[in-house]
Design an enzyme around this catalytic site. Structure first.
Site, PDB file in Angstrom:
ATOM      1  N   ARG A   1     -20.865 -95.947 -10.845  1.00 18.21           N
ATOM      2  CA  ARG A   1     -21.478 -96.356 -12.111  1.00 18.21           C
ATOM      3  C   ARG A   1     -20.455 -96.927 -13.100  1.00 18.21           C
ATOM      4  O   ARG A   1     -20.769 -97.840 -13.871  1.00 18.21           O
ATOM      5  CB  ARG A   1     -22.198 -95.147 -12.725  1.00 18.21           C
ATOM      6  CG  ARG A   1     -22.925 -95.408 -14.050  1.00 18.21           C
ATOM      7  CD  ARG A   1     -23.653 -94.139 -14.477  1.00 18.21           C
ATOM      8  NE  ARG A   1     -24.078 -94.145 -15.870  1.00 18.21           N
ATOM      9  CZ  ARG A   1     -25.297 -94.521 -16.287  1.00 18.21           C
ATOM     10  NH1 ARG A   1     -26.195 -94.923 -15.420  1.00 18.21           N
ATOM     11  NH2 ARG A   1     -25.598 -94.469 -17.579  1.00 18.21           N
TER      12      ARG A   1
ATOM     13  N   ILE B   1     -27.588 -99.643 -20.159  1.00 21.47           N
ATOM     14  CA  ILE B   1     -27.779 -99.077 -18.833  1.00 21.47           C
ATOM     15  C   ILE B   1     -28.361 -97.682 -19.067  1.00 21.47           C
ATOM     16  O   ILE B   1     -27.846 -96.911 -19.875  1.00 21.47           O
ATOM     17  CB  ILE B   1     -26.432 -99.034 -18.061  1.00 21.47           C
ATOM     18  CG1 ILE B   1     -26.600 -98.462 -16.661  1.00 21.47           C
ATOM     19  CG2 ILE B   1     -25.368 -98.284 -18.806  1.00 21.47           C
ATOM     20  CD1 ILE B   1     -25.324 -98.575 -15.824  1.00 21.47           C
ATOM     21  N   SER B   2     -29.478 -97.365 -18.428  1.00 20.14           N
ATOM     22  CA  SER B   2     -30.188 -96.116 -18.694  1.00 20.14           C
ATOM     23  C   SER B   2     -29.357 -94.898 -18.309  1.00 20.14           C
ATOM     24  O   SER B   2     -28.461 -94.972 -17.466  1.00 20.14           O
ATOM     25  CB  SER B   2     -31.511 -96.075 -17.924  1.00 20.14           C
ATOM     26  OG  SER B   2     -32.386 -97.088 -18.360  1.00 20.14           O
ATOM     27  N   GLN B   3     -29.689 -93.753 -18.931  1.00 13.79           N
ATOM     28  CA  GLN B   3     -28.993 -92.517 -18.586  1.00 13.79           C
ATOM     29  C   GLN B   3     -29.254 -92.177 -17.124  1.00 13.79           C
ATOM     30  O   GLN B   3     -30.303 -92.503 -16.562  1.00 13.79           O
ATOM     31  CB  GLN B   3     -29.449 -91.370 -19.489  1.00 13.79           C
ATOM     32  CG  GLN B   3     -30.844 -90.852 -19.213  1.00 13.79           C
ATOM     33  CD  GLN B   3     -31.269 -89.787 -20.200  1.00 13.79           C
ATOM     34  OE1 GLN B   3     -31.804 -90.092 -21.256  1.00 13.79           O
ATOM     35  NE2 GLN B   3     -31.026 -88.537 -19.855  1.00 13.79           N
TER      36      GLN B   3
ATOM     37  N   PHE C   1     -37.005 -97.356 -23.993  1.00 12.21           N
ATOM     38  CA  PHE C   1     -36.309 -98.455 -23.333  1.00 12.21           C
ATOM     39  C   PHE C   1     -36.227 -99.657 -24.275  1.00 12.21           C
ATOM     40  O   PHE C   1     -36.999 -99.767 -25.230  1.00 12.21           O
ATOM     41  CB  PHE C   1     -37.063 -98.890 -22.064  1.00 12.21           C
ATOM     42  CG  PHE C   1     -36.775 -98.059 -20.842  1.00 12.21           C
ATOM     43  CD1 PHE C   1     -36.009 -98.560 -19.805  1.00 12.21           C
ATOM     44  CD2 PHE C   1     -37.277 -96.773 -20.724  1.00 12.21           C
ATOM     45  CE1 PHE C   1     -35.753 -97.805 -18.669  1.00 12.21           C
ATOM     46  CE2 PHE C   1     -37.036 -96.000 -19.593  1.00 12.21           C
ATOM     47  CZ  PHE C   1     -36.269 -96.518 -18.563  1.00 12.21           C
TER      48      PHE C   1
END
Length: 234
Positions: A56, A82-84, A225
């Site tokens: 990541r 970038i999402s958790q 989001f």
């Protein structure tokens, strides 16, 4: 100088391995304490392995292990994030990707979600509307050897018919409705996972296509989001 650089890289790599392993444990803990969201069985080993194998930190601008593997979203530029990790794992799990599947992702961003999907699927087709992000993601994915991922620059609302039909579709930006073209490109038996809603209320939603003209929809969890971006002509 070269030896010093190698030592620093080795230390960084070791830190990243530790941080990534800790991230996977955090995801497992979240899954155990949020069974309504993740299901009684938690996430499959395939999903957890994909999360544990994907670097990541190479998909964020800072390339920092401590930032990349913390359970939080990370800015990637151009107003995008970038999402958790837990949300990435949850969306991946809900898509129920099998080894022979062809998957569509709408909203490539840095390419991290596409990389996770690439560990699980035969082929991943991903669309990004922001040129700089599409270009950077293409390079990162290629440099890391993800040869089963194709990146396309464009408006993802219309999907990617030439690449489909799809066994699963993952949309990484919120919209008030599920785009009809995406449902059309989803195979019977397939799943679409996306945040549905506006600025105030969004729910991570799963749409299952149970017949050519019939779907079922369920809201899984409240989320937040970035909004779905359309091309200026739309």
């Amino acid at each position: 100088m070269v030896a010093g650089a190698r030592d620093a890289t080795a230390q960084e790599d070791a830190q990243c391995v530790r941080e990534r392993a800790a991230m996977v444990e955090t995801i497992k803990d979240y899954a155990r304490s949020h069974t309504v969201v993740s299901g009684q069985q938690g996430f499959s080993e395939r999903v957890l392995e994909a999360m544990g194998q994907t670097k990541r930190h190479l998909f964020i601008p800072e390339r920092s292990c401590s930032i990349a593997y913390a359970d939080m979203p990370v800015p990637i530029g151009r107003g995008q994030t970038i999402s958790q990790p837990f949300i990435v794992a949850l969306m991946t799990a809900l898509a129920e990707v099998a080894p022979d599947h062809v998957v569509l992702e709408v909203g490539t961003g840095s390419g991290y979600q596409a990389a996770i999907l690439a560990h699980l699927a035969r082929k991943v087709c991903t669309i990004e509307i922001i040129p700089a992000l599409a270009e950077a993601a293409t390079k990162t994915l290629k440099d890391l050897g993800y040869d089963n991922v194709s990146v396309r620059l464009g408006d993802g609302y219309a999907g990617w018919p030439e690449c489909g039909p799809f066994d699963a579709i993952v949309v990484t930006a919120a919209l008030g409705e599920v785009p009809p073209p995406l449902i059309e490109q989803l195979k019977v038996g397939g799943r679409l996972v996306m945040p549905v809603g506006g600025y105030g209320t969004q729910h991570l939603t799963v749409v299952e296509k149970i017949a050519p003209e019939k779907t079922t929809t369920r809201a899984v969890a409240p989320v937040r989001f970035v909004p779905f971006t359309r091309s200026p002509s739309r």
